[in-house]
Write a protein that holds these residues in place. Structure first.
Motif, PDB file in Angstrom:
ATOM      1  N   GLN A 199       0.725  -1.341   0.066  1.00 50.40           N
ATOM      2  CA  GLN A 199      -0.536   0.196  -0.017  1.00 50.40           C
ATOM      3  C   GLN A 199       0.988   1.258   0.316  1.00 50.40           C
ATOM      4  N   LYS A 200       2.422   1.030   0.770  1.00 46.19           N
ATOM      5  CA  LYS A 200       2.592   2.356   0.395  1.00 46.19           C
ATOM      6  C   LYS A 200       3.381   2.871  -0.879  1.00 46.19           C
ATOM      7  N   GLY A 201       3.535   1.923  -1.891  1.00 42.71           N
ATOM      8  CA  GLY A 201       4.064   2.034  -2.764  1.00 42.71           C
ATOM      9  C   GLY A 201       2.676   2.731  -3.475  1.00 42.71           C
ATOM     10  N   ILE A 202       2.021   2.787  -3.207  1.00 44.74           N
ATOM     11  CA  ILE A 202      -0.002   3.557  -3.935  1.00 44.74           C
ATOM     12  C   ILE A 202       0.495   4.442  -3.914  1.00 44.74           C
ATOM     13  N   ASP A 203       0.314   4.242  -2.052  1.00 46.10           N
ATOM     14  CA  ASP A 203       0.504   6.185  -1.313  1.00 46.10           C
ATOM     15  C   ASP A 203       1.406   7.238  -2.192  1.00 46.10           C
ATOM     16  N   GLU A 204       2.155   6.685  -2.529  1.00 45.60           N
ATOM     17  CA  GLU A 204       3.460   7.519  -3.005  1.00 45.60           C
ATOM     18  C   GLU A 204       3.402   7.090  -4.684  1.00 45.60           C
ATOM     19  N   GLY A 205       2.302   6.584  -5.149  1.00 52.00           N
ATOM     20  CA  GLY A 205       1.995   6.917  -6.916  1.00 52.00           C
ATOM     21  C   GLY A 205       2.793   6.338  -7.639  1.00 52.00           C
ATOM     22  N   LEU A 206       3.580   5.508  -7.417  1.00 48.53           N
ATOM     23  CA  LEU A 206       4.211   4.519  -7.935  1.00 48.53           C
ATOM     24  C   LEU A 206       3.849   3.417  -8.406  1.00 48.53           C
ATOM     25  N   VAL A 207       2.737   3.002  -8.407  1.00 51.23           N
ATOM     26  CA  VAL A 207       2.271   1.626  -8.717  1.00 51.23           C
ATOM     27  C   VAL A 207       0.603   2.621  -8.655  1.00 51.23           C
ATOM     28  N   ASP A 208      -0.176   2.354  -9.330  1.00 52.63           N
ATOM     29  CA  ASP A 208      -2.148   2.319  -9.007  1.00 52.63           C
ATOM     30  C   ASP A 208      -3.337   1.170  -8.046  1.00 52.63           C
ATOM     31  N   ASP A 209      -2.710  -0.149  -8.201  1.00 51.85           N
ATOM     32  CA  ASP A 209      -3.713  -0.516  -7.465  1.00 51.85           C
ATOM     33  C   ASP A 209      -3.096  -2.191  -6.869  1.00 51.85           C
TER      34      ASP A 209
END
Length: 263
Positions: A199-209
């Motif tokens: 989820q942290k990758g999602i929060d940073e905008g690196l990934v979508d979902d």
């Protein structure tokens, strides 16, 4: 039914597996071996989409760029959407590949990011001196013997190397920004080589979902969507052990690359 004229066949998604480290030594993922795979995935039939299954800890920045550029060129030419599905890790060059997709999906435990550049080597000048071995190097051109592991490290060489790494880093950052755009957060650690989990990758905008290949593709293209998988084939000689030593080296290199992320 698909062979009967004027009948509509079920949509299919072409799946390309990108497993292992990205190499410039023909022992891992590289542009020459993947080129025909990628071309076939985009060109054989009329895929509704191309999906990238990624489990990659990184590797050669040039090969990463070449592979990603090929995917984007074909996606734009043929107007086919690309989706990336990250398994254990898409870090460094692996994340570079993921950014070739229009959307990036991960598992809740996937590692993404590591937007940085690394160079590692060794110094053996003291070891060979202990055995009475003298290193002799003759060059024409003052920059022809940079970073020789059998000679003491020179500050000027290290400064030059750091300049190269910074240039590559800026190129990497520019590519990520061009692909992810306003989705990216303003976290100052985003481009420091930091790795983000789930989820942290999602929060940073690196990934979508968070999402996995089959359910996401069925949601997008219907329950009847089919999957056609494409991957680089090994030669018959390779399959029967003619490249045992090379394959062993490749396996060791892969394990070392994944080990950086505790995998």
């Amino acid at each position: 039914m698909k062979y009967i004229p004027f009948t509509k066949s079920d949509p299919f998604v072409a799946v390309i597996r990108l497993q292992g480290a990205i190499s410039n030594s023909a022992r891992g993922l590289d542009n020459p071996s993947l080129a025909p795979v990628i071309e076939k995935a985009f060109s054989k039939g009329k895929p509704a989409a191309v999906a990238l299954e990624i489990n990659c800890p990184g590797g050669s920045p040039v090969q990463s760029s070449l592979i990603a550029s090929r995917i984007r060129r074909l996606a734009d030419e043929k107007k086919i959407p690309v989706f990336a599905f990250v398994e254990d890790v898409a870090a460094s060059g692996g994340y570079w590949l993921a950014c070739a997709a229009d959307e990036i999906f991960i598992d809740a435990c996937s590692l993404t990011g590591s937007i940085g550049v690394i160079s590692s080597s060794f110094g053996a000048h003291e070891a060979i001196a202990n055995y009475g071995i003298e290193r002799r190097v003759h060059t024409a051109g003052k920059s022809k013997s940079l970073l020789d592991p059998f000679q003491p490290q020179k500050p000027a060489d290290v400064k030059k190397l750091k300049g190269w790494l910074e240039d590559l880093h800026e190129t990497f950052i520019g590519y990520v920004k061009s692909r992810r755009g306003t989705k990216l957060s303003d976290n100052p650690d985003l481009f420091t080589g930091e790795v983000f989990i789930g989820q942290k990758g999602i929060d940073e905008g690196l990934v979508d979902d968070i999402g996995h290949l089959a359910p996401v593709m069925k949601q997008r293209f219907g329950d009847n969507v089919k999957f056609k998988r494409y991957g680089a084939r090994k030669s018959i000689l390779s399959r029967f052990g003619a490249r045992i030593v090379d394959d062993t080296i490749s396996s060791i290199e892969d394990r070392a690359a994944f080990a950086r992320f505790g995998l």
